[in-house]
Design an enzyme around this catalytic site. Structure first.
Site, mmCIF file in Angstrom:
data_model
loop_
_atom_site.group_PDB
_atom_site.id
_atom_site.type_symbol
_atom_site.label_atom_id
_atom_site.label_comp_id
_atom_site.label_asym_id
_atom_site.label_seq_id
_atom_site.Cartn_x
_atom_site.Cartn_y
_atom_site.Cartn_z
ATOM 1 N N ALA A 183 0.827 -1.208 0.000
ATOM 2 C CA ALA A 183 0.000 0.000 0.000
ATOM 3 C C ALA A 183 0.861 1.258 0.000
ATOM 4 O O ALA A 183 0.447 2.303 -0.522
ATOM 5 C CB ALA A 183 -0.941 -0.005 1.200
ATOM 6 N N LYS A 206 -3.661 -8.519 -6.301
ATOM 7 C CA LYS A 206 -3.667 -9.925 -6.690
ATOM 8 C C LYS A 206 -3.070 -10.778 -5.573
ATOM 9 O O LYS A 206 -2.296 -10.264 -4.763
ATOM 10 C CB LYS A 206 -2.930 -10.156 -8.014
ATOM 11 C CG LYS A 206 -1.758 -9.263 -8.345
ATOM 12 C CD LYS A 206 -0.545 -9.265 -7.485
ATOM 13 C CE LYS A 206 0.134 -10.530 -7.111
ATOM 14 N NZ LYS A 206 1.196 -10.307 -6.100
#
Length: 366
Positions: A23, A107
């Site tokens: 992130a 993913k």
């Protein structure tokens, strides 16, 4: 960041649910993308969210939330980047779509295709854009690669594809990382880095699904049954003779190789997932090579092709995603279907590799 918002009030406002290491990279990408801005951060712990913002030097204008629900309920959030453990994707991704948030999902997208179908259905029915976090697909080098391998004179028919994605997991990683925890990321190396290998194979074949997938008997798992290392062969029989092999592992030196051989040429890229440099990336390409007399050398050496990138590939990913979201908001367009379609096909092949492993490395037909 405040200046950026003032300069482009139409920028897509992103919220990030979860403070995983990846992130931080995407938060920077959102800051770099000219049509996006980071609006909010959420964690299950308000203190963790505040620390994430402080460590990243984020603007004080970025909202901090102590729950994912609070972020999803914020009407000012246009899009959500979701780097949560795979086991949490179904619940939070569907909820984000129902809240009309465009969804950039890390993913692997889901534990299996049935879960992903529920996520995609929620995005479709709510008119929001879906995209998975495969950053390498957005690098201009990838487009250049596609141009060359699609040229029948330079490259010809693709015969062989080989893709590897490996990393040296430390003892702490192999014991406690979420990617080896069956309750959080049960797919292990298959989902985390095998996703890239499978995605690259499908990308090379214009997302034509294979007919047979066969895991090879080199599967290694941890004591909890999570895959740490594996190889597989992928075939498009009988009319298409292309053969692909993939290898992914948490137990090897770092590698990100993609190599292809065609009837007229060959290419090799040794950093296709993450380029060695942000502003440029290269690969080797050879066309028409043969041995010279007595096999003492080659008539053509591999040529290095270098492609310049004005932004890091993750920022280009955010830019493309935000462009799709803006087209939906401003012009009433439908979400771009190529992104959910490519994700679904990748998940289908991933599921087939997993099924082959579970069957004792027997071939699985798609």
């Amino acid at each position: 960041m405040e200046k950026k918002m003032a300069e482009n009030p139409a920028a897509i406002r992103f919220g990030i649910t979860g403070c995983a290491d990846i992130a931080r990279k995407v938060a920077r990408a959102i800051k770099l993308a000219p049509n996006a801005t980071l609006y909010a951060i959420a964690s299950r712990s308000i203190d963790k969210a505040r620390k994430f913002a402080a460590d990243g030097g984020l603007s004080g204008a970025v909202k901090i939330y102590g729950s994912y629900d609070q972020l999803l309920d914020d009407p000012c959030v246009d899009a959500v980047y979701m780097p949560l453990p795979t086991s949490l994707h179904l619940h939070w991704a569907v909820l984000a779509a129902r809240k009309k948030k465009h969804l950039l999902l890390e993913k692997p997208t889901a534990l299996d295709v049935s879960e992903l179908d529920q996520i995609l259905e929620a995005c479709e029915s709510n008119g929001v854009q879906f995209m998975d976090g495969s950053m390498w697909l957005h690098h201009p080098r990838t487009a250049k690669l596609k141009d060359l391998i699609s040229d029948p004179k330079l490259f010809g028919q693709i015969d062989i594809i080989r893709s590897t994605s490996t990393m040296p997991g430390t003892q702490d990683f192999l014991e406690s990382n979420i990617r080896v925890n069956p309750n959080l990321d049960a797919l292990g190396a298959l989902g985390d880095i095998g996703w890239y290998c499978i995605g690259a194979i499908l990308w090379a074949k214009d997302y034509k699904l294979p007919t047979v997938v066969n895991a090879l008997p080199d599967v290694l798992k941890n004591s909890a049954g999570v895959i740490l290392s594996c190889s597989a062969s992928i075939h498009w029989e009988p009319a298409d003779k292309t053969v692909a092999t993939i290898h992914f592992s948490f137990l090897s030196h770092s590698s990100m190789d993609l190599a292809m051989t065609g009837s007229n040429g060959s290419m090799h890229c040794n950093d296709y997932i993450i380029p060695c440099q942000e502003n440029s990336a290269s690969f080797d390409f050879t066309s028409g090579a043969t041995f010279v007399e007595l096999h003492i050398g080659w008539n053509a050496k591999p040529g290095e092709v270098t492609v310049i990138s004005e932004l890091p590939q993750e920022a280009l990913m955010v830019q493309e995603f935000a462009r799709n979201a803006e087209d939906i908001r401003k012009f009433g367009k439908r979400p771009d279907s190529k992104w959910p379609e490519s994700s679904r096909k990748t998940q289908l092949v991933l599921d087939a590799v997993k099924k082959s492993i579970d069957l004792g490395c027997k071939p699985v037909k798609l």
